[in-house]
Design a protein around this motif. Structure first.
Motif, short mmCIF file in Angstrom:
data_model
loop_
_atom_site.label_atom_id
_atom_site.label_comp_id
_atom_site.label_asym_id
_atom_site.label_seq_id
_atom_site.Cartn_x
_atom_site.Cartn_y
_atom_site.Cartn_z
N GLN A 46 0.88 -1.15 -0.12
CA GLN A 46 0.07 -0.05 -0.03
C GLN A 46 0.89 1.20 -0.21
O GLN A 46 0.69 2.19 -0.77
N LEU A 49 2.21 1.97 -3.52
CA LEU A 49 1.08 2.50 -4.49
C LEU A 49 0.89 3.91 -4.02
O LEU A 49 0.66 4.75 -5.01
N HIS A 50 0.61 4.36 -2.83
CA HIS A 50 0.52 5.52 -2.24
C HIS A 50 1.51 6.28 -2.62
O HIS A 50 1.27 7.78 -2.84
N VAL A 105 1.67 -0.63 -14.72
CA VAL A 105 1.17 0.68 -13.81
C VAL A 105 2.33 1.84 -14.23
O VAL A 105 2.05 2.94 -14.52
N LEU A 111 -3.07 3.91 -12.33
CA LEU A 111 -3.34 2.89 -11.55
C LEU A 111 -5.00 2.93 -11.30
O LEU A 111 -5.62 3.81 -10.82
N ASP A 113 -8.71 1.24 -10.04
CA ASP A 113 -9.08 0.77 -8.75
C ASP A 113 -8.83 -0.71 -9.02
O ASP A 113 -8.42 -1.55 -7.84
N THR A 115 -6.67 -2.63 -10.66
CA THR A 115 -5.33 -3.09 -10.69
C THR A 115 -4.77 -2.88 -9.12
O THR A 115 -4.12 -3.69 -8.67
N LYS A 116 -5.30 -1.84 -8.53
CA LYS A 116 -4.79 -1.69 -7.40
C LYS A 116 -5.33 -2.65 -6.39
O LYS A 116 -4.43 -3.23 -5.43
N ASP A 117 -6.50 -3.30 -6.52
CA ASP A 117 -7.14 -4.26 -5.56
C ASP A 117 -6.30 -5.62 -6.06
O ASP A 117 -5.85 -6.44 -5.04
#
Ligand code: ASP
Ligand code: MG
Length: 456
Positions: A46, A49-50, A105, A111, A113, A115-117
């Motif tokens: 996380q 990504l953040h 990405v 990015l 939602d 792909t994030k999950d």
């Protein structure tokens, strides 16, 4: 048949994997295991990504960090050399896939939602692979299953999905029974399922608690065990009050209220599937496996002292919408709520009066919700205020609304400390009173209320 769920706090090292595997081996009942990722791994993903600093080099760093963590665990968890090599190969190939995703990405500069999950789900996939190897090392015939591959179907809400229970039930029953027939032990990834198209959808942080009860529901389990590193629900946060005590029994409503507002011990929706089939839940402590932890079931124990626990959260904010007649004008509340929910923001509670509607929501949604309400022209709304310096306190216990004087006792002790109560909600639940104070005063308020109900 029981569901046993082990969380990140049970999965920090190779030794931990070994201890969990021993617990599973010693369980003589038929069982299905739900696992979350290795401690801290979802956080690492996380954070990456953040950060938004996607570059070849940071991808390499991330992948090698994850590889080091998992291979070290694997080395200490599995003794048999062939098994060890098999699991190592599996981990490396999964990390290769993750690496490709991260490159996707990077190059697309996008990015979504979806792909994030998918990226955040990797912690569970990796830990299941190690646990299957560890169990086989102990001669347990374990099979690893990925929840988005076996039909844990959700409503598709990325980042915070809910399971469609009846569909999951149909999808899982046959498959798992077949696995049981073959005398194997299924090990399933927690934390996610997938939408109808098969795209991975997360249940929200700490979602593997919820996974365990969804799977318990689907398979008509007799019991769901959630393993932690504490005994269970407590009378108050032991970080604030040292002599907080474990609560032995809670009703579903009590546990749901505590999980919904405050207590971090369970994912907030864990209780929901269990109530529907009256499946009991037990919280177990890995450091004290023989001790009874909190047991949660359909029994409402209304005793002479109904207050069971004092919970609080500062992760909350409120929006006040003022306007003459707002409370009785038809449709205003509906309009406000639907404007916000259409953006997938959850409103935790609503309190209305003739001239004001107050919404309670997670702090992280405050600004966005405020902007939505400001941009919509709703008739009769004159003024909108927001406040994120609040804290919510919950006094929880079945029957507290049936015994006089409980709220008054809480209010008196905080008033003695000159703490102002800004808002109160009573009666919406049979098992909880809520009130809002300024967040700077939270520790004092909690100490006083806890003393009043538990030490006097
Ligand atoms: N690994 C996920 C998280 O850290 C899910 C869980 O632990 O339940 O949120
Ligand atoms: Mg966790």
């Amino acid at each position: 048949m029981k569901v046993m769920k082990f969380g990140g706090s049970n999965l920090r090292s190779g030794k931990d994997f070994r201890s969990v595997a021993e617990i599973i081996k010693n369980e003589t009942d038929k069982k299905i295991i739900v696992l979350s990722g290795v401690y801290g791994v979802t956080d690492i993903l996380q954070r990456y990504l953040h950060n938004g600093k996607y570059a070849e080099k940071s991808i390499n760093n991330l992948i090698s960090k994850l590889q080091t963590i998992h291979l070290k665990i694997l080395k200490n968890a599995i003794e048999n050399n062939d098994l060890s090599i098999e699991v190592k190969t599996n981990i490396i190939s999964r990390l290769k896939k993750l690496e490709r995703l991260l490159h996707g990405v990077l190059y697309l500069k996008e990015l979504t939602d979806r792909t994030k999950d998918l990226i955040l789900s990797y912690g569970e996939r990796l830990s299941v692979s190690i646990m299957v190897g560890t169990l086989r090392d102990l001669e347990i015939n374990a099979v690893g299953l990925e929840s988005d591959n076996i039909g844990v179907i959700t409503d598709g809400n990325y980042g915070n999905a809910s399971a469609i229970l009846s569909t999951v039930e149909t999808n899982l029953k046959k498959q798992i029974n077949q696995i049981f027939k073959e005398e194997k032990t299924p090990i399933i990834t927690g934390f996610f399922g997938c939408n109808k198209n098969g795209d991975t959808t997360l249940f929200g942080r700490n979602g593997s608690d919820y996974s365990a009860s969804v799977i318990g529901y689907a398979l008509d389990a007799d019991l769901v065990e959630i393993w932690k590193d504490v005994n269970g629900f407590m009378t108050v946060d032991p970080g604030i009050i040292k002599d907080a005590k474990t609560i032995d029994y809670l009703s579903y409503e009590e546990a749901a209220e505590l999980a919904y507002f405050g207590a971090k011990i369970l994912h907030p929706r864990t209780i929901d599937p269990l109530i529907k089939k009256q499946i009991p839940l037990e919280i177990k402590n890995i450091n004290n496996p023989d001790a009874q932890g909190s047991i949660i079931n359909g029994k409402k124990n209304i005793g002479k002292k109904p207050v069971k626990s004092i919970a609080f959260t500062t992760d909350i904010a409120c929006i006040k919408i003022h306007g003459g007649g707002i409370g009785y004008k038809p449709g205003v509340l509906g309009e406000i709520v639907s404007n916000i929910s259409s953006k997938k923001i959850n409103i935790k509670s609503v309190i209305t009066s003739q001239t004001c509607i107050t919404l309670l929501l997670d702090k992280k949604y405050l600004q966005q919700s405020y902007n939505i309400l400001r941009s919509e022209k709703i008739s009769t709304v004159e003024n909108i205020e927001k406040n994120d310096e609040i804290a919510l306190i919950a006094i929880v216990g079945e029957g507290i609304n049936k015994q006089y004087g409980i709220a008054a006792r809480a209010f008196n002790v905080v008033a003695d400390k000159k703490i102002n109560i800004e808002m109160i909600s009573a009666g919406a639940s049979n098992a909880a009173y809520y009130f809002i104070i300024n967040q700077n005063q939270i520790n004092d308020a909690i100490k006083e209320i806890h003393r009043e109900f538990f030490n006097s």
